[in-house]
Design a protein around this motif. Structure first.
Motif, PDB file in Angstrom:
ATOM      1  N   VAL A 144       0.817  -1.208   0.000  1.00  0.00           N
ATOM      2  CA  VAL A 144       0.000   0.000   0.000  1.00  0.00           C
ATOM      3  C   VAL A 144       0.855   1.263   0.000  1.00  0.00           C
ATOM      4  O   VAL A 144       0.385   2.327  -0.428  1.00  0.00           O
ATOM      5  N   GLU A 145       2.108   1.145   0.467  1.00  0.00           N
ATOM      6  CA  GLU A 145       2.982   2.314   0.434  1.00  0.00           C
ATOM      7  C   GLU A 145       3.372   2.679  -1.003  1.00  0.00           C
ATOM      8  O   GLU A 145       3.866   3.781  -1.256  1.00  0.00           O
ATOM      9  N   SER A 146       3.141   1.762  -1.939  1.00  0.00           N
ATOM     10  CA  SER A 146       3.472   2.011  -3.344  1.00  0.00           C
ATOM     11  C   SER A 146       2.266   2.449  -4.172  1.00  0.00           C
ATOM     12  O   SER A 146       2.389   2.616  -5.387  1.00  0.00           O
ATOM     13  N   LEU A 147       1.107   2.624  -3.549  1.00  0.00           N
ATOM     14  CA  LEU A 147      -0.081   3.046  -4.286  1.00  0.00           C
ATOM     15  C   LEU A 147       0.118   4.434  -4.883  1.00  0.00           C
ATOM     16  O   LEU A 147       0.672   5.329  -4.244  1.00  0.00           O
ATOM     17  N   LYS A 148      -0.347   4.595  -6.118  1.00  0.00           N
ATOM     18  CA  LYS A 148      -0.212   5.861  -6.830  1.00  0.00           C
ATOM     19  C   LYS A 148      -1.596   6.424  -7.156  1.00  0.00           C
ATOM     20  O   LYS A 148      -2.561   5.677  -7.319  1.00  0.00           O
ATOM     21  N   PRO A 149      -1.710   7.751  -7.274  1.00  0.00           N
ATOM     22  CA  PRO A 149      -2.995   8.332  -7.687  1.00  0.00           C
ATOM     23  C   PRO A 149      -3.362   7.889  -9.103  1.00  0.00           C
ATOM     24  O   PRO A 149      -2.504   7.716  -9.967  1.00  0.00           O
ATOM     25  N   ALA A 150      -4.648   7.696  -9.331  1.00  0.00           N
ATOM     26  CA  ALA A 150      -5.182   7.367 -10.653  1.00  0.00           C
ATOM     27  C   ALA A 150      -6.561   7.999 -10.738  1.00  0.00           C
ATOM     28  O   ALA A 150      -7.093   8.491  -9.736  1.00  0.00           O
TER      29      ALA A 150
END
Length: 224
Positions: A144-150
């Motif tokens: 989850v620390e690697s989640l990016k906006p989309a």
């Protein structure tokens, strides 16, 4: 690291990829350690009117992650798709256990899901935190620390002026072998419903093209 992310994405896709406008079902991923959303059968969503809620006004502007509280409580967010109108795409199946899935002649696949009864995963008033809980629920090892906006289209058909709904995404490159993958999702805290879209392709170039098609043809529809 890329290989680990790819495994996590594969787990996400296997756990619950897909469902659109005519389907609503709870996430069905066995995980005894995670809070369990209430089960619900796939069903047509019946539009309702929430007193004091101006659905048209909500649909007429962008919905960032910070604005989830502007949605009506209870009624699910849904997805409308016209992806099959894009050359190369076709419908694999619809409304199969709450799933609609597409395939493309270049080897890409897309699946989308609308899920309801997500209350146990909701962090009250915080769609970003709620969405992270959704990713953790679908895959306990999700980075989850690697989640990016989309973002996807919001509140209108694809031929109308563009408004966007913000999501979080987890992607994996094919550079280290295997398929390129992308998962985009959001858990809306007010209606306690979520959307989940996964894209898988043979390589990064076809993934970029498939993502552009999804962003152009999938429309997230607010509660009415």
């Amino acid at each position: 690291m890329a290989r680990n992310v790819r495994r996590r994405l594969a787990g996400l896709a296997a756990a619950g990829t897909a469902g659109v406008l005519l389907a609503a079902c709870s996430v069905n991923v066995p995980d005894p350690a995670a809070p369990q959303p209430s089960p619900s059968a796939s069903t047509l969503a019946t539009p309702t009117v929430t007193p004091g809620h101006d659905a048209a006004a909500v649909a007429a502007k962008d919905l960032p992650l910070t604005a989830g509280g502007t949605l009506a409580a209870g009624d699910p967010v849904t997805i409308s798709s016209r992806l099959e109108e894009v050359p190369g795409w076709s419908v694999v199946h619809t409304a199969l256990q709450g799933e609609v899935r597409y395939s493309k002649t270049d080897g890409c696949t897309v699946a989308a899901r609308v899920s309801v009864n997500q209350g146990p995963l909701v962090v009250a008033g915080d769609d970003a935190a709620s969405t992270k809980e959704l990713f953790r629920y679908l895959d306990a090892g999700a980075a989850v620390e690697s989640l990016k906006p989309a973002s996807l289209r919001w509140g209108q058909e694809s031929d109308q002026p563009y408004h966007a709904v913000e999501l979080l995404a987890l992607g994996s490159s094919a550079a280290s072998g295997g398929r390129a993958a992308l998962v985009m999702a959001r858990l809306f805290s007010s209606p306690a419903s979520s959307i989940y879209v996964s894209v898988g392709c043979p390589d990064d170039a076809t993934l970029a093209s498939a993502r552009a098609d999804v962003e152009a043809r999938l429309v997230v529809v607010p509660p009415s």
